[in-house]
Design a protein around this motif. Structure first.
Motif, mmCIF file in Angstrom:
data_model
loop_
_atom_site.group_PDB
_atom_site.id
_atom_site.type_symbol
_atom_site.label_atom_id
_atom_site.label_comp_id
_atom_site.label_asym_id
_atom_site.label_seq_id
_atom_site.Cartn_x
_atom_site.Cartn_y
_atom_site.Cartn_z
ATOM 1 N N VAL A 114 51.621 44.049 45.832
ATOM 2 C CA VAL A 114 50.929 45.337 46.033
ATOM 3 C C VAL A 114 49.939 45.319 46.670
ATOM 4 C CG1 VAL A 114 49.872 46.937 44.381
ATOM 5 C CG2 VAL A 114 52.072 46.031 43.596
ATOM 6 N N LEU A 117 50.292 46.112 50.255
ATOM 7 C CA LEU A 117 50.730 47.441 50.693
ATOM 8 C C LEU A 117 49.558 48.386 50.671
ATOM 9 C CD1 LEU A 117 53.844 47.902 48.584
ATOM 10 C CD2 LEU A 117 53.786 47.595 50.889
ATOM 11 N N SER A 127 47.438 50.750 41.061
ATOM 12 C CA SER A 127 48.919 50.838 41.483
ATOM 13 C C SER A 127 49.520 49.912 40.515
ATOM 14 C CB SER A 127 48.966 50.033 43.100
ATOM 15 O OG SER A 127 48.669 50.946 43.787
#
Length: 258
Positions: A114, A117, A127
């Motif tokens: 994550v 990203l 997230s």
């Protein structure tokens, strides 16, 4: 008083409130006069709570964590509702099935991907929390949708409603109260995960980081104080969700056993 010891009884609210207050008072007295050796005393916890509030910013850290938790809950609820409603179409059912099984994944390791990203620590926390909450919400919401009986759908069809209108009236509008209950039950998941995520990404602080520091230096009175604050905040939010359900869906409790 006899009603307190009868199965399925519903004692008067005053009697029940007095009983609950008596049990809480007894627990506090036991903690005050018979403390366990490994467990901080009530006085130590209260002093730690005062120190955390006045010198270590307990309230701002709690507010930072709460806003992050609410953001994650809002995003997860929208995603979970979308995925769950799409299961009405056979083409999308594998998506909901896969999403529900992803609740067995652990967050360790996922946070690294994550982080690649997104661009900030806040986005990573948001997230990860959104993902972890969504997979649990999809499981509960899909179960609510599957509880729709053939009789309910047939009743809508006999009223002349088409398939899409029947789905809207019976499944979407008719199950909103149950969907809110699923959200309420799964909100606690965010509080259990946010402490871990805030420990991994410490840039924005949060009550999870404060708890980690107290635990790292073996300030057990501070650990207990923070845990009690989280427990109180969670109980308050749980009550608010229950209140919203009673206000907007008063009919939902009519079929409950009394």
């Amino acid at each position: 008083m006899k009603s307190l010891f009868l199965p399925n009884a519903r004692p008067p609210r005053t009697t029940f409130a007095l009983m609950a207050a008596g049990q809480a008072g007894l627990l506090l007295l036991l903690w005050l006069f018979y403390p366990l050796q490994l467990f901080p005393s009530l006085g130590d916890v209260l002093r730690a709570l005062a120190d955390l509030t006045t010198t270590q910013g307990l309230i701002p850290e709690l507010w930072a964590s709460m806003t992050t938790a609410l953001q994650a809950l809002g995003m997860a609820t929208v995603l979970a509702l979308l995925i769950s409603y799409l299961t009405a179409l056979p083409f999308f059912r594998p998506l909901a099935y896969a999403a529900s099984k992803m609740r067995y994944l652990t967050l360790t390791g996922l946070t690294f991907f994550v982080a690649l990203l997104v661009s900030s620590g806040h986005e990573v926390k948001l997230s990860v929390l959104t993902f972890a909450t969504t997979v649990y919400l999809v499981t509960g919401m899909t179960a609510v949708m599957l509880s729709t009986t053939q009789q309910e759908l047939d009743h809508a069809r006999t009223l002349g409603l088409g398939e899409w209108r029947s789905f809207w009236e019976v499944v979407v509008l008719g199950k909103l109260a149950d969907m809110l209950e699923v959200v309420r039950q799964n909100f606690a998941i965010i509080w259990t995960m946010i402490t871990l995520v805030e420990t991994l990404y410490q840039s924005e602080g949060g009550i999870g980081l404060l708890l980690y520091k107290q635990n790292r230096y073996l300030h057990l009175d501070g650990v207990v104080a923070i845990q009690l604050v989280i427990l109180a905040a969670g109980a308050a939010q749980d009550y608010v969700f229950g209140l919203l359900r009673r206000v907007f869906f008063p009919y939902a409790s009519l079929a409950a056993a009394r």
